[in-house]
Design a protein around this motif. Structure first.
Motif, mmCIF file in Angstrom:
data_model
loop_
_atom_site.group_PDB
_atom_site.id
_atom_site.type_symbol
_atom_site.label_atom_id
_atom_site.label_comp_id
_atom_site.label_asym_id
_atom_site.label_seq_id
_atom_site.Cartn_x
_atom_site.Cartn_y
_atom_site.Cartn_z
ATOM 1 N N MET A 174 0.824 -1.204 0.000
ATOM 2 C CA MET A 174 0.000 0.000 0.000
ATOM 3 C C MET A 174 0.860 1.256 0.000
ATOM 4 N N GLN A 228 1.039 3.754 -3.050
ATOM 5 C CA GLN A 228 0.637 5.132 -2.775
ATOM 6 C C GLN A 228 1.634 6.118 -3.380
ATOM 7 N N ARG A 288 -13.234 1.863 5.114
ATOM 8 C CA ARG A 288 -11.956 2.205 4.472
ATOM 9 C C ARG A 288 -11.962 1.831 2.987
ATOM 10 N N LYS A 289 -12.421 0.613 2.666
ATOM 11 C CA LYS A 289 -12.340 0.138 1.291
ATOM 12 C C LYS A 289 -13.215 0.957 0.349
ATOM 13 N N LEU A 308 -11.366 3.991 -0.625
ATOM 14 C CA LEU A 308 -10.255 3.666 -1.521
ATOM 15 C C LEU A 308 -10.741 3.459 -2.954
ATOM 16 N N TYR A 329 -7.090 10.834 -4.358
ATOM 17 C CA TYR A 329 -5.970 10.583 -3.458
ATOM 18 C C TYR A 329 -6.220 11.174 -2.071
ATOM 19 N N GLY A 371 -8.790 9.156 -0.213
ATOM 20 C CA GLY A 371 -8.606 7.714 -0.141
ATOM 21 C C GLY A 371 -7.188 7.283 0.132
ATOM 22 N N TRP A 372 -6.382 7.192 -0.923
ATOM 23 C CA TRP A 372 -5.042 6.630 -0.784
ATOM 24 C C TRP A 372 -4.109 7.509 0.029
ATOM 25 N N THR A 397 -4.230 4.868 3.675
ATOM 26 C CA THR A 397 -3.068 3.969 3.716
ATOM 27 C C THR A 397 -2.286 4.127 5.010
ATOM 28 N N ASN A 444 -3.968 0.130 -8.502
ATOM 29 C CA ASN A 444 -4.386 0.294 -7.105
ATOM 30 C C ASN A 444 -5.824 -0.174 -6.879
ATOM 31 N N THR A 497 -6.785 -3.045 -4.179
ATOM 32 C CA THR A 497 -7.752 -2.788 -3.102
ATOM 33 C C THR A 497 -8.809 -3.880 -3.050
#
Length: 445
Positions: free
Chosen positions: A282, A286, A338-339, A342, A347, A350-351, A355, A413, A417
């Motif tokens: 991750m 990222q 969280r998912k 993502l 960004y 999410g990421w 992360t 990504n 995920t």
């Protein structure tokens, strides 16, 4: 007993059989007044992330100014500018490497406080720079401090936060880093580059003063056999009216089972290496999205495009949008999961924040200090490679080439995920660790 982490029955998911745990609502129904000390301790810690975000993008307004400097000792060529922008990430990698030792040797809180020394020295060097070496050394030292805090702060916050608000609090390191970047962009409109470095000293001093009054992580204290201090720390964090007996017993039981040093044989056990590999990938992916070189050279990127506003104004607008996005993520992370963020967000929603949060949530306690440092090391070595080569690639092939590469990584990504990232919303750190011990292979639910 609560359901297992991802919703399926598992015969070996029996973490605390002595008595059924209270429901999530009962464990976290302490209210804002009783959680205010957790919020205060979190704020004190994430001031280190503010300084990190500020230092990371320091070069955005400074490189254009130094490229046109009349002082021959400070005027930068393109190659020198690429080193000035990227050497921060080498320092951050060294900071992550040191966190592998300091996180478990000094503890999370003292490691964060220690980061103030290289941070303050780095800002002082850049503020008084009369040659390129002082600029590079100052960037390296602030990068070292940033790498150290990037490894220690998410772990500290996740270990002091109740499960019900850990998602929101877990997003605060990224939130403060983005706020630090926005502050740098805004001050860059008003202050010359030397005074930008002077202004960076302020948050570092405030962080030291506030953290002096905050407790260490109860999990760290228990791992060092300091049970009475751990109980006092947990009682202080949860408030006078909170019943902490079940939570303390849960943490104590988990620490007791993992009190011995991790051996290489145990490291090859799937319940140990699987969460570490997920966290490492991750952090690697990222950085491959290109966020670091984009932020480091943001003003120069806008300067080479046909935008209507001045590049410094565009950089400030990007900083404001990033701050709003991370704030939305912090408010929705414990609701949407969280998912979901993502998958559907950019960004900054999410990421970026997730992360860091997932790294601190899924790493096993026995390896958390070392593994978090390893994640930061991998992250910033990747960032160095991208940041050092970014300007060279742009000059040789144009701005579109690196951005096509970053877009392709974002597609990878999404697949990663869906296949590999577990949902940790509403689960205690002990429950998350029990999930990996159960040996189940599906991460999709």
């Amino acid at each position: 007993m609560q359901e297992p982490l991802l919703g399926a029955e598992a015969p070996d998911y029996d973490t605390f059989p002595e008595k059924p745990p209270p429901s999530p609502g009962e464990r976290t129904r302490v209210g804002a007044l009783q959680n205010k000390r957790v919020f205060l301790a979190t704020f004190a810690a994430v001031l280190g992330n503010f300084s990190f975000g500020y230092a990371l993008v320091y070069t955005s307004p400074v490189i254009p100014a130094l490229e046109h400097s009349l002082d021959p000792n400070l005027s930068l060529t393109k190659t020198q500018a690429s080193w000035f922008g990227s050497v921060f990430t080498l320092g951050a990698a060294a900071g992550g490497l040191s966190a592998m030792v300091l996180n478990d040797l000094l503890g999370r809180k003292l490691s964060i406080m220690f980061s103030a020394v290289p941070s303050a020295a780095g800002y002082a060097l850049m503020a008084g720079a009369h040659g390129l070496w002082m600029l590079l050394l100052g960037r390296t030292l602030t990068g070292f401090a940033g790498g150290l805090t990037a490894a220690c702060i998410p772990v500290y916050v996740s270990e002091i936060a109740p499960a019900g608000v850990r998602g929101a609090l877990g997003a605060t390191p990224q939130l403060m880093a983005v706020f630090g970047s926005l502050s740098l962009y805004a001050l860059g409109l008003l202050l010359p580059w030397r005074w930008l470095a002077v202004a960076g000293e302020g948050p570092v001093l405030v962080m030291i003063m506030l953290l002096s009054f905050m407790p260490n992580s109860p999990r760290f204290l228990l791992s060092r056999g300091r049970d009475s201090e751990a109980l006092q720390a947990l009682a202080w964090l949860r408030g006078a009216d909170a019943d902490i007996r079940w939570e303390f017993e849960q943490i104590q039981d988990n620490v007791r089972r993992q009190s011995s040093h991790l051996s290489w044989a145990e490291a090859r056990d799937p319940h140990m290496y699987r969460p570490i590999v997920i966290a490492l990938l991750m952090r690697f992916l990222q950085q491959l999205t290109g966020i670091t070189p984009i932020l480091v050279y943001l003003q120069s990127i806008f300067d080479s495009t046909a935008v209507l506003l001045p590049p410094e104004d565009d950089a400030a607008i990007v900083g404001a949008v990033r701050l709003l996005s991370v704030l939305i993520a912090a408010l929705t992370m414990d609701l949407a999961g969280r998912k979901a963020l993502l998958f559907v967000s950019g960004y900054a929603m999410g990421w970026g924040p997730i992360t860091w949060l997932l790294m601190s949530e899924i790493l096993p306690l026995r390896a958390r200090g070392v593994a978090s440092g390893l994640c930061v090391l991998v992250s910033w070595l990747t960032a160095f490679a991208l940041t050092k080569s970014f300007l060279l690639v742009v000059n040789a092939f144009g701005l579109q080439v690196p951005f096509f590469f970053f877009a392709a990584v974002c597609s990878v990504n999404l697949a990663f995920t869906g296949c590999c990232v577990p949902e940790t919303k509403g689960r205690s750190l002990e429950q998350i660790e029990a999930f990996f011990r159960s040996g189940r292979r599906s991460f999709l639910r």
